[in-house]
Structure formats: C-alpha cells, structure tokens
Design an enzyme around this catalytic site. Structure first.
Site, short mmCIF file in Angstrom:
data_model
loop_
_atom_site.label_atom_id
_atom_site.label_comp_id
_atom_site.label_asym_id
_atom_site.label_seq_id
_atom_site.Cartn_x
_atom_site.Cartn_y
_atom_site.Cartn_z
N LYS A 182 -4.65 -1.77 0.46
CA LYS A 182 -3.48 -1.62 -1.27
C LYS A 182 -2.09 -1.82 0.00
CE LYS A 182 -2.00 2.17 -2.47
NZ LYS A 182 -0.36 1.89 -2.93
N GLU A 256 -1.25 6.92 10.35
CA GLU A 256 -0.33 6.72 11.73
C GLU A 256 1.41 7.62 10.38
OE1 GLU A 256 2.87 5.75 12.16
OE2 GLU A 256 2.86 3.81 11.65
N CYS A 290 8.98 5.37 11.24
CA CYS A 290 8.72 6.46 11.07
C CYS A 290 8.78 6.67 12.37
CB CYS A 290 6.80 6.15 10.95
SG CYS A 290 6.27 5.33 11.51
N GLU A 387 11.51 14.44 7.94
CA GLU A 387 12.05 12.64 7.88
C GLU A 387 12.68 12.40 6.68
OE1 GLU A 387 8.53 10.44 7.82
OE2 GLU A 387 9.12 9.43 9.27
#
Lengths: 475, 285
Positions: A182, A256, A290, A387
């Site tokens: 997806k 991840e 990331c 983040e």
C-alpha cells in the site's frame, strides 16, 4: 547575494496521468469496493487523479491473489529465474526514469533534481542489487537452505514513494515472497505506474499487488491472517500500533520508523563542507526524511562561525516549483503535514527558542514552509525531542565530545547521526558511541542498495538494504 | 547424633549482590517428589525495577569491553561450572527427578554451550557485519552492536535452559534481567553464585525468582528495557500480552517456540538482540 534565475521547468508532457485509477490485483487493474479519494499536487493543489480506496474485501482479494501466486508460481520458480524478472524491472525503471521522476515530483512535491538524481536511480539500483541475490540466498548467512516467508504485507510512506516501494518489493521478491503493498494516501501515483511496469515485465499475476488507500487499508493488510510478513516504514506511533496489532501472531515484522538525528559539528570540521552537510541533512526532501539531521549539535567554539555560514547558505536556497530544475526545496507534501510543521515551529518559538528563516517568496498556491532554524534550543524543548518532519533545524551547542554523545543519544529515537571532524580517532570513537543505525561522518543522507539502513530503539527494528535486508524476508 | 546441616537461603541476584526480595515475600519450592526443599524469593515490581537499573548501569562498561575480554568471562563461567558439576547434577536430580545420566547430559551440555558462545564473542561481527560495496567513493562498513538491556523469561529447564538464554545475550555485550524457571528457581540462584565468582561484572546478569505471569509484564512494559526474550512463556495469552506491552517502546522481541535445547543452537539467539550499525565516510586525498 541574490542571483536571479530564469524558470527552468521540466516538461510534464512525459507523464500521462489518468483521471482515475483502480487497484492492482492479480496482474490487472480492478475497481475498488471502497470510496475513491483524490490525489492532489501539493505544489498547486490541483487534483491529479481519483484513486480507489481498498476495503477489507479488496485486501482479502489481493492477499488471496498473492497467496495463489506464491503457491503456484513464485515459490516454485528458481532463484535465477526470479532474479531475471527483477533485472527486467530494474531496466524498465531506468528506461522510464524521466517519466517516473516527473510524476514523483508532481505527486509528492519534491524537487525534480532529487527525484531525477536520487529517488528513481536509487530505486532502479535497488532492484538491480536484489536481483543478483535471488539465486545466491544460500550464501547470505541465514542457513544453508533459506526459505521465503510467504505473503508480505507492506505499507510505505509518502516521503520517498517510489524509492520506498523499491526498498520493500525488491528484497521481498528476490527472497521468493509475493507482496501486497500500500502506497501512502497522498502519493499513490508512482506505485500505480509501477504496476504497469510489472505488466510490461510480464511478472506473473499476483506476485505484486498494489492497493491504494489510507490507514484503514494498511491496518487491514498488516492484520490479515494470511499475511506472513509485515514491513512498514512510517511514523513511530503507527509502528507501535502495528507491533501491537501483530502481537501473538507468528508474523515477522520489520519497522523503519521516526528519527531525531544529531548532526554533530566539531571545531576541527571542514566548515564549508559541514555547512553543506547540515543543509543536505535537514533541507533535503523538505526535511521529510526519517533520518534527517534535525538536531545540529555544534561545538561552542565554532558555533558563531558555523551559524553565520549556515544562514548565508540558507539564503541561497530556492524554494518553489518542484519541476523547476533550479529548485532546492519543493512543496510540503500535504496540508496536514504543513499544519504539523507550523504547530511545532510555533511551539518552538513559544518555548523560547530563536527562530530564523531567510527571506524567501513562497508561491501563492500549494503547501510551503521556508527553511527554518531555531537557536538556543535545549534538550527539554519539544522541537529538540519530537520529529517535525519538515525543513526545521534545532541548533544545540556542546563543549566536549562526551557532552555531544550525551546530547545526541538523549532521544528515544536511534536512526541516524552525523559527525563532522577531521580527526579520525575521534570520528571513530564518536561513531562507536552514538546509538544509531546509520552514522555518516563528513557526509550525510547517503543511501545505497548495498548499505543496510534501519534504527536502534524506537526508530524500529530490522534492516533494509544489503545482505541484512534479506533477513526480514527469509525463514 | 547426626549433624544438622546448614541450609542455604535462596535470594535474588541483582547488581552482583544477593538481596532478599524487598517485598519480604517468598514461595515454597518442592523437590521432584513433592517434598519441601526450600523457600525461594518472590520478586516484586520494585525488585524488577532495581534489576533493570542495575542492568542499565552495567551496560556501558560491559558493552565497551573488548570482545576478547567478554569471551574470556563467559568461558570463565564454563570453567567454574565445570568445577561444580556434581553439585549441579545433584540439584537437577532433586529438582526435576532426572536420572544420573540425564542430569549429567544437561550439565555437560550447559558447560559446552557456554564454551560455544564464549568463542562467538570476537567472531560474531565478522560473520554478521562487513564492508558494503556502495556505488561511490565511500568507506562503508556495518557491524553489530548489543541492543542494551534484555529481559529474559527463562525456560523451565533450570540450568541448560537458563544458560541457553543468558549466554547468547551477554556474550555480545547486552546486560540481562532474567526471570528464572518458576517451578525450578533454586538451581538458577546456584548458577548465579557461579556467575558471581566468574568475573561477570555485577549487573550484567540479574536473576529474579517468582511467578512469571506477575513479574514479566513489569519488564515487558519497562521503558528502559530494549528487548525481551519470551522463550520461557508457554501461555499464549500471556505471550501476546507481553508482546503488546513490549510494543510500547518497540522492544526487540524473541517469540516463544518449541525448541530442543540440547540441539546445536543457531545464531538467532544472538542476532535477535543485536543492532546493525552502518558507518559511512568519504574517501579522498
């Protein structure tokens, strides 16, 4: 300063975006049972296409197709033959690279120079790399007769849509798994083009299935009983939820997730190179990375010099049309992400950090955020802990290498880190002390199919890339 | 008159010391014939948290020792255990009702397992890491590093079971908090005495005794624990709940499964609790 550049837009004529797309199940496009949604261009807000949303029934159909293909074709094929399909795919990606790059920039908002020079070539390289593993798995160090897991359910993010697809699909297929993948809700178009590439490569039906949709679709894929392996790249919160959802099952999981990397500059660093590395670390791909170097740790004695040069360099960054070959920073991927970046930046200001951005004109339409730095940031500030996933850098100072290690490791994340120094022994010592899966010294944001990538701590588990990337797809 | 023997008090093993449970609780342990043998400490939440603290404190020093040194320490455990073979054989016979031959098999396998893992200390990086041939002028190298503090639910075999889960975790540089076999906790504490006299630094191995279902959730949900080995969990529902707790800070989880501990182990007991670190550096003149 102030160079004027004439616009140099890449032509869109190379791409042919359909008005609507179905789901790619068992080798063909079919209508989805769920509601359709729109994919828009983040740089103009124009609607690019309507895309089907896969519901539970569609997910079930795709998993069934993947299982059939696994049982009847893919798990029985020799590694050498599987590898040839992957080589074919790698070549078609190279052949259609311009089209893929332009489409990626339109759908994602990233600068064409990045999609053209990084995303697409690295994706092709990834297929090429894993193609070569398909007939050599017994040498990979995972036992004399390693076996595929079966059906892999894979969910990928919007920041590197096509590259993440390659990271997921290439090792899965090389190891003999079939996949249901997806793409992210906001960036489905290059994955749908990849479905066409699978058709061109005559990949057996059902080996790759592409389902578009949002969170519910992803959830249905990872929790499906007949999925043996789950691979996810995205936020730590969603990764956590996935780890909980598969608890007690026998599914193999690789995650991840997020990061808050420290990019550490010592007083003996080559300053101009370091400044380029800082810029690359946080402004590459609008900071939607990331492993972005979102915390600059700079040694106190050179902080002033580094900051002055950084600001000067930042004033030359060009923000704007992703298709313009001169653009350094493209559009923020979505209104939602822009809101999050704004919110955290406002909090940074409210908590007392000093905010600075170069003067830059932002386009009237689309989602934009100027490159921004915060100085005087402390470990307690939310902009130092969370983040942001945008072009926002928190600057923190340190005096000794030990203090730098303390500060760098003071985070629940552990994906990447950067070190800038000319002293080899110190660099190696720092590299050994940093609790992060990837350490770049005197460079940043380098990726290669042969190089394992993945995190420590809450940045997830498992590795993608290299020999290590096979482990998650073998038993 | 026959001499009255001096009985041993079985306590916990935390930070290199042998404290009683802070809760003051204990539970009766019977031998294989169902006769009272001794009271074992019934560890509490506080004990579990103290053990994690000790394991975290020991991690920096243990993980930064040379692999050669860690290998020697694990080998030293084997040496000391070899010296006390008869004691352990007798304990296994009492605890599990094993025959003399069976007990010897398990003790010898436990010693040999320690020797096998000791040798891995300075080889695992060569087998699981190496140079990566990237397409550019970079030195690029991957090597394993320990994940950190690992919680271990030990299987019921009190000696080979315990050794099989502890040795692979610590030889690579992790530190551990172990919940000993619930039915056979005493041998685990005797093994702790071996550790305590084998140059294993305090805090590298911490052993708790008590009900698995009570103690394991505190470790699974502890935010300063990096991984959890569920080898000894046989209740599927408990395993699932522990996995859910462990997901909160993305612990590395080794899921329970049926294993023959006498069979030669694979590398996965070590690799589950290793991280791969990849370092890039440009090359140029």
């Amino acid at each position: 300063m102030g160079f004027e550049y004439a616009p140099a837009p890449e032509s869109r004529s190379v791409v042919d975006i359909k008005s609507s797309y179905g789901l790619f199940i068992n080798g063909e496009f079919v209508d989805g049972s769920g509601k359709a949604f729109k994919s828009i261009s983040p740089s103009t807000e124009e609607v690019l296409a309507e895309v089907a949303e896969a519901d539970d029934h569609d997910v079930d159909q795709a998993v069934k197709a993947a299982r059939r293909a696994y049982n009847r074709v893919w798990s029985r094929m020799s590694g050498a033959e599987r590898g040839k399909y992957l080589f074919r795919i790698a070549r078609i990606i190279q052949e259609r690279s311009r089209e893929l790059a332009v489409l990626e920039s339109i759908d994602n908002g990233k600068p064409i120079k990045e999609s053209r020079d990084v995303d697409i070539p690295t994706a092709a390289a990834h297929f090429f790399y894993y193609a070569g593993w398909a007939d050599k798995l017994e040498y990979a160090g995972y036992g004399p007769d390693p076996q595929p897991m079966g059906v892999a359910g894979q969910v990928i993010p919007w920041n590197f849509p096509f590259l993440m697809l390659a990271w997921k699909i290439a090792p899965a297929l090389a190891c003999g798994n079939t996949v249901v993948l997806k793409p992210a809700e906001t960036t489905p178009l290059t994955a749908l083009l990849f479905a066409e590439i699978c058709q061109q490569a005559d990949l057996p039906p059902g080996v790759v299935n592409i389902l578009t949709g949002a969170g519910a679709t992803g959830q249905a894929i990872v929790s499906h009983d007949d999925v043996d392996k789950v691979a996810f790249t995205g936020s730590t919160d969603v990764g956590r939820a996935i780890a909980k959802a598969v608890a007690g099952s026998r599914k193999k999981v690789t995650l991840e997730l997020g990061g808050k990397a420290a990019n550490i500059v010592f007083d003996d660093a080559p300053v101009d190179q370091a400044v380029e590395g800082i810029v690359n670390g946080i402004f590459f791909n609008q900071g939607h990375v990331c492993c972005a170097g979102s915390r600059l740790l700079v040694q106190e004695s050179v902080a002033e010099e580094v900051l002055a040069k950084l600001k000067r360099r930042m004033s030359t960054l060009r923000v704007g049309d992703p298709l313009d070959k001169n653009t350094d920073i493209g559009a923020i991927n979505s209104a939602e992400q822009l809101a999050k970046i704004r919110e955290l930046s406002d909090i940074g200001e409210a908590e007392g950090a000093g905010r600075w951005s170069p003067k830059c004109d932002l386009p009237d339409h689309g989602f934009w955020f100027p490159p921004t730095i915060f100085t005087g940031v402390t470990a307690a500030h939310r902009i130092a802990r969370e983040e942001i996933f945008g072009p926002v850098l928190s600057v923190i100072t340190f005096r000794t290498p030990k203090e730098a290690v303390e500060k760098a490791n003071n985070t629940p994340y552990g994906l990447s880190a950067g070190i800038w120094s000319d002293k080899g022994s110190r660099t190696l010592w720092m590299a050994s002390q940093l609790r992060a899966g990837v350490v770049w010294s005197n460079t940043f944001n380098r990726f290669d199919p042969a190089s394992p990538f993945g995190g420590y701590k809450e940045s997830g588990y498992g590795r993608e890339g290299g020999r290590h990337g096979l482990e998650g797809y073998l038993k | 008159m026959t001499r009255i023997d001096v009985r041993k008090t079985y306590k916990l093993y935390i930070g290199g010391a042998f404290p009683r449970s802070e809760s003051g609780r204990s539970y009766a342990v019977n031998d294989a014939r169902g006769r009272f043998w001794a009271n074992a400490s019934h560890a509490s939440r506080k004990d579990a948290r103290d053990a994690v603290k000790a394991a975290r404190a020991a991690f920096g020093g243990w993980s930064s020792r040379t692999a050669y040194n860690r290998g020697q320490v694990v080998y030293r455990i084997a040496e000391v255990l070899e010296d006390r073979r008869e004691q352990f054989e007798a304990e296994l016979r009492t605890a599990e009702g094993l025959t003399a031959a069976k007990a010897r098999t398990y003790v010898e396998a436990a010693i040999d397992r320690l020797v096998w893992y000791a040798g891995w200390a300075d080889k695992i990086a060569q087998v699981t890491g190496g140079a990566n041939q990237v397409a550019g002028p970079y030195f690029n190298h991957s090597a394993p590093e320990p994940s950190g503090v690992i919680a271990v639910v030990a299987p019921s075999g009190p000696l080979l079971g315990l050794v099989s889960v502890i040795a692979p975790a610590i030889v690579t540089g992790n530190t551990t908090v172990v919940i000993a076999s619930e039915p056979h906790p005493l041998t685990s504490i005797t093994l702790a005495e071996v550790m305590a006299t084998s140059d294993v630094p305090g805090g590298v191995v911490n052993i708790l005794t008590g009900p698995q279902a009570e103690i394991a959730p505190w470790l699974a949900s502890h935010m300063d624990v990096n991984g959890i080995d569920l080898t000894g969990v046989t209740d599927d529902e408990l395993a699932r709940n522990l996995e859910i707790e462990a997901a909160e800070n993305l612990k590395r989880v080794r899921r329970p499964g049926v294993e023959d501990l006498l069979a030669p182990p694979a590398l996965d007991r070590m690799t589950t609790f290793l991280e791969t670190k990849t370092v890039w550096h440009p090359m140029g003149i």
